[in-house]
Design an enzyme around this catalytic site. Structure first.
Site, PDB file in Angstrom:
ATOM      1  N   SER A 203       0.829  -1.199   0.000  1.00 32.50           N
ATOM      2  CA  SER A 203       0.000   0.000   0.000  1.00 32.50           C
ATOM      3  C   SER A 203       0.870   1.259   0.000  1.00 32.50           C
ATOM      4  O   SER A 203       1.668   1.452  -0.920  1.00 32.50           O
ATOM      5  CB  SER A 203      -0.967  -0.046   1.188  1.00 32.50           C
ATOM      6  OG  SER A 203      -2.011   0.878   1.039  1.00 32.50           O
TER       7      SER A 203
ATOM      8  N   ASP B 277     -10.033  -6.058  -3.501  1.00 28.05           N
ATOM      9  CA  ASP B 277      -9.494  -4.831  -2.895  1.00 28.05           C
ATOM     10  C   ASP B 277     -10.410  -3.644  -3.175  1.00 28.05           C
ATOM     11  O   ASP B 277     -10.708  -3.328  -4.330  1.00 28.05           O
ATOM     12  CB  ASP B 277      -8.104  -4.560  -3.469  1.00 28.05           C
ATOM     13  CG  ASP B 277      -7.315  -3.542  -2.670  1.00 28.05           C
ATOM     14  OD1 ASP B 277      -7.924  -2.718  -1.974  1.00 28.05           O
ATOM     15  OD2 ASP B 277      -6.068  -3.586  -2.736  1.00 28.05           O
TER      16      ASP B 277
ATOM     17  N   HIS C  64      -7.323  -6.045   0.431  1.00 27.88           N
ATOM     18  CA  HIS C  64      -6.183  -5.123   0.476  1.00 27.88           C
ATOM     19  C   HIS C  64      -5.000  -5.658   1.289  1.00 27.88           C
ATOM     20  O   HIS C  64      -3.924  -5.079   1.225  1.00 27.88           O
ATOM     21  CB  HIS C  64      -6.649  -3.777   1.048  1.00 27.88           C
ATOM     22  CG  HIS C  64      -5.670  -2.664   0.846  1.00 27.88           C
ATOM     23  ND1 HIS C  64      -5.310  -2.192  -0.408  1.00 27.88           N
ATOM     24  CD2 HIS C  64      -4.961  -1.920   1.737  1.00 27.88           C
ATOM     25  CE1 HIS C  64      -4.431  -1.224  -0.275  1.00 27.88           C
ATOM     26  NE2 HIS C  64      -4.201  -1.027   1.015  1.00 27.88           N
TER      27      HIS C  64
END
Length: 265
Positions: A82, A207, A235
């Protein structure tokens, strides 16, 4: 001088640096670390201002990448999840000689939606920034819940992520706002076209923060990279599907480690 939290562990002779995402800390890698430690010398890092890396204020992406590089081994595989994927990508752009390969996990070179580019609407990121000043902990918990939404193990996974946050010092509001500002403004789509080192992108099909529409776009824009999508993950694929995630990672690193990497099957 303010110091980064940097834990080194593992039995391998090749270095792998793991960078976490927004709001969290290096403890998020606990499940993956157990599986990777027999093969690599792991470097678990709390990004500046997060977890045990206290004493830092808000940073730009370039500043954060430069600070992390100061503690890094001369050469390593770099993996970022991320927000950490942006940091790892910036390091690969700034110092390619220091990077054996780049792996991004549930990350985007441009998190914010722009024109036809799919992403998080800017007003959503701005809303999180506004909410941080009003209800700090609830805003972080909302963001964590979004990361597991849709998976079969969502409740268990969000409990794990919350525990990771609560067991270490909480980042300051300025640091969290700075991280959201990076997610809102960073755009590495064009710079990463020129990257020639081995590059793996891992995604979760469910996600809600990184739309799967970007995958074929980046496959075309970055033909030198490889993408793998875990169908039932969201995610945080290394939390919800640690075995599948680790196998994808080990297969890639075996192919791109100097001299190869002996892996049990």
């Amino acid at each position: 001088m303010t110091e980064l939290y940097w834990q080194t562990m593992g039995e391998g002779d090749r270095d792998l640096v793991l960078l976490h995402g927004w709001g969290l800390n290096a403890d998020v890698w606990q499940q993956a670390a157990v599986r990777l430690a027999p093969h690599f010398r792991l470097h678990l890092v709390d990004l500046p201002g997060y977890g045990r890396s206290t004493g830092f204020g808000a940073m730009t992406l370039a500043e954060m990448a430069a600070r992390v590089r100061e503690n890094a081994p001369p050469r390593a595989h770099w993996l970022g999840w991320s927000l950490g994927g942006l940091v790892a990508s910036q390091i690969a752009l700034d110092a390619p000689a220091q990077v054996d390969s780049l792996i991004t996990v549930a990350s985007s070179p441009c998190f914010a939606a722009q024109g036809e580019w799919p992403g998080i609407r800017p007003e959503v990121l701005q809303g999180f920034q506004h909410q941080l000043s009003e209800d700090f902990q609830r805003t972080v918990e909302r963001f964590l819940a979004l990361q597991t939404l849709g998976t079969e193990s969502a409740r268990r996974d969000v409990r794990l992520l919350k525990a990771v946050v609560l067991e270490q010092p909480m980042p300051g509001v300025d640091v969290l706002n700075g991280g959201l500002e990076i997610l809102r403004q960073a755009d590495l789509r064009e710079p990463l076209r020129a990257l020639t080192l081995p590059f793996l992108r891992i995604y979760g099909r469910l996600d809600g923060l990184v739309p799967r529409k970007i995958i074929p776009e980046l496959d075309e824009a970055w033909p030198q990279s490889t993408s793998v999508t875990l169908d039932k993950a969201a995610h945080a694929p290394f939390v919800s599907h640690p075995d599948d995630f680790t196998q994808v990672l080990l297969d890639f690193l075996a192919e791109h480690s100097p001299g190869g990497l002996a892996l049990p099957r």
